[in-house]
Design an enzyme around this catalytic site. Structure first.
Site, short mmCIF file in Angstrom:
data_model
loop_
_atom_site.label_atom_id
_atom_site.label_comp_id
_atom_site.label_asym_id
_atom_site.label_seq_id
_atom_site.Cartn_x
_atom_site.Cartn_y
_atom_site.Cartn_z
N ARG A 24 0.81 -1.22 0.00
CA ARG A 24 0.00 0.00 0.00
C ARG A 24 0.84 1.26 0.00
O ARG A 24 0.46 2.28 -0.60
CB ARG A 24 -0.92 -0.03 1.24
CG ARG A 24 -1.71 1.24 1.50
CD ARG A 24 -2.45 1.15 2.84
NE ARG A 24 -1.54 0.91 3.95
CZ ARG A 24 -0.84 1.86 4.56
NH1 ARG A 24 -0.94 3.13 4.17
NH2 ARG A 24 -0.04 1.56 5.57
N HIS A 54 11.64 1.61 22.43
CA HIS A 54 11.22 2.78 23.19
C HIS A 54 10.02 2.44 24.06
O HIS A 54 8.86 2.52 23.64
CB HIS A 54 10.88 3.93 22.24
CG HIS A 54 10.76 5.26 22.93
ND1 HIS A 54 9.60 6.01 22.89
CD2 HIS A 54 11.64 5.96 23.68
CE1 HIS A 54 9.79 7.13 23.58
NE2 HIS A 54 11.02 7.12 24.07
N ARG A 129 -14.62 -20.10 25.56
CA ARG A 129 -13.82 -19.99 24.33
C ARG A 129 -14.18 -18.74 23.54
O ARG A 129 -13.82 -18.61 22.38
CB ARG A 129 -14.00 -21.25 23.48
CG ARG A 129 -13.48 -22.51 24.16
CD ARG A 129 -13.52 -23.71 23.24
NE ARG A 129 -14.88 -24.17 23.00
CZ ARG A 129 -15.48 -25.17 23.67
NH1 ARG A 129 -14.83 -25.78 24.65
NH2 ARG A 129 -16.70 -25.55 23.38
N CYS A 149 -3.82 -3.24 12.30
CA CYS A 149 -2.80 -4.24 11.94
C CYS A 149 -2.87 -5.40 12.93
O CYS A 149 -2.95 -6.55 12.54
CB CYS A 149 -1.42 -3.61 11.95
SG CYS A 149 -1.20 -2.33 10.69
N ARG A 169 -2.72 -9.10 11.28
CA ARG A 169 -2.91 -9.37 9.85
C ARG A 169 -1.77 -8.79 9.02
O ARG A 169 -1.43 -9.32 7.96
CB ARG A 169 -4.25 -8.82 9.38
CG ARG A 169 -4.42 -7.31 9.65
CD ARG A 169 -4.82 -6.51 8.45
NE ARG A 169 -4.70 -5.08 8.71
CZ ARG A 169 -4.12 -4.23 7.87
NH1 ARG A 169 -3.61 -4.65 6.74
NH2 ARG A 169 -4.06 -2.95 8.17
N SER A 170 -1.18 -7.69 9.49
CA SER A 170 -0.09 -7.03 8.77
C SER A 170 1.01 -6.70 9.77
O SER A 170 0.75 -6.00 10.75
CB SER A 170 -0.60 -5.75 8.10
OG SER A 170 0.46 -5.06 7.46
N ALA A 171 2.21 -7.23 9.53
CA ALA A 171 3.27 -7.15 10.54
C ALA A 171 4.53 -6.53 9.95
O ALA A 171 5.26 -7.17 9.21
CB ALA A 171 3.57 -8.56 11.07
N ASP A 172 4.74 -5.26 10.29
CA ASP A 172 5.98 -4.55 9.96
C ASP A 172 7.03 -5.05 10.95
O ASP A 172 7.11 -4.57 12.08
CB ASP A 172 5.75 -3.04 10.08
CG ASP A 172 7.01 -2.19 9.97
OD1 ASP A 172 8.11 -2.77 9.81
OD2 ASP A 172 6.89 -0.96 10.04
N ILE A 211 9.28 -7.37 5.82
CA ILE A 211 10.36 -6.42 6.04
C ILE A 211 10.36 -5.47 4.86
O ILE A 211 10.42 -5.90 3.70
CB ILE A 211 11.72 -7.14 6.15
CG1 ILE A 211 11.76 -8.02 7.40
CG2 ILE A 211 12.87 -6.12 6.18
CD1 ILE A 211 12.96 -8.95 7.45
#
Length: 266
Positions: A24, A54, A129, A149, A169-172, A211
């Site tokens: 994106r 940090h 559950r 994310c 779902r989205s991992a920087d 990455i």
């Protein structure tokens, strides 16, 4: 003592086997799909040691989520600027994480406080559950400055210990994930304390684990460093999960390598 390195192992996996993909932001990534990491919180607090993380930003961001806030002003007032790039001129981000956690809108016009509901259920029905908190509200995503994310997390109780699994779902991996690991580990400690339980495991499950192309040099430097033992957490107990302050959180014996700067992909 062997130092656990699930995070560094994932960095290495993506560097070695990741698929080049567009994204994106237009930056470009190396990516793998589907990965899981696990930490036993009794063995230390999973604050990454191969670079300085940090902590102040992590703690204040979590407290900001728990406030149910959608404006960066409170963060800025406390010296935290990690959300500034996405805020509008008034500091607003739309119905992001904290709004969904604390006031998920229902079709009838009411709101659900998922955090309060979670702690009540852990006390009354710990084998349920359905002890889940979701920030992924499909109807609200168009109004969010950034889609969630870290989208969904579930709690699980066994032998008096509370475990938490996050789906991201989205991992920087270089910039974001060290924050997310520490944030949800801290949240697990807080929720366990409020529910009268001991911390168990924190499990991180990633979807698109990537990455950014302009982080490759930084990751290479990070992977050249020797991991150090994790620190420990001291957490003052509060009456309510919404009463914690920054001063209630103390990280003990955090030994780390120097920080590594990298650009944020907006």
């Amino acid at each position: 003592m062997t130092v656990p390195t699930p995070y560094e192992d994932l960095l290495r996996l993506v560097m070695d086997t990741g698929t080049p993909k567009a994204d994106r932001t237009g930056t470009g990534t190396k990516s793998v799909f589907g990965h899981q990491m696990r930490w036993n919180l009794a063995d230390g607090f999973p604050l990454i040691t191969t670079k300085k993380v940090h902590l102040k930003s992590i703690v204040y961001e979590l407290l900001w989520f728990l406030r149910g806030d959608s404006n960066v002003k409170w963060l800025q007032d406390n010296g935290v600027t990690i959300w500034d790039e996405w805020a509008d001129a008034d500091g607003e981000l739309g119905p992001v994480y904290g709004v969904q956690w604390r006031s998920w809108p229902t079709p009838s016009g009411e709101h659900i406080d998922q955090i309060t509901q979670t702690i009540e259920t852990l006390k009354s029905n710990p084998d349920s559950r359905r002890i889940i908190v979701s920030a992924w509200n499909v109807g609200d995503i168009p109004q969010m400055a950034l889609a969630p994310c870290h989208a969904f997390f579930q709690f699980y109780v066994a032998d008096g210990k509370l475990s938490c699994q996050l789906y991201q779902r989205s991992a920087d991996l270089f910039l974001g994930v060290p924050f997310n690991i520490a944030s949800y580990a801290l949240l697990t400690h807080m929720v366990a304390q409020q529910a009268g339980l001991e911390p168990g495991d924190f499990i991180w499950t990633g979807g698109d684990c990537h990455i950014y192309d302009n982080h490759v040099d930084q990751v290479t430097e990070q992977l050249s460093r020797e991991p150090l033992p994790y620190p420990t957490l001291k957490l003052n107990k509060r009456e309510s999960i919404f009463d914690y302050t920054f001063e209630d959180v103390e990280i003990v014996d955090y030994r780390h390598h120097p920080a590594i700067k990298a650009p944020v992909a907006v």
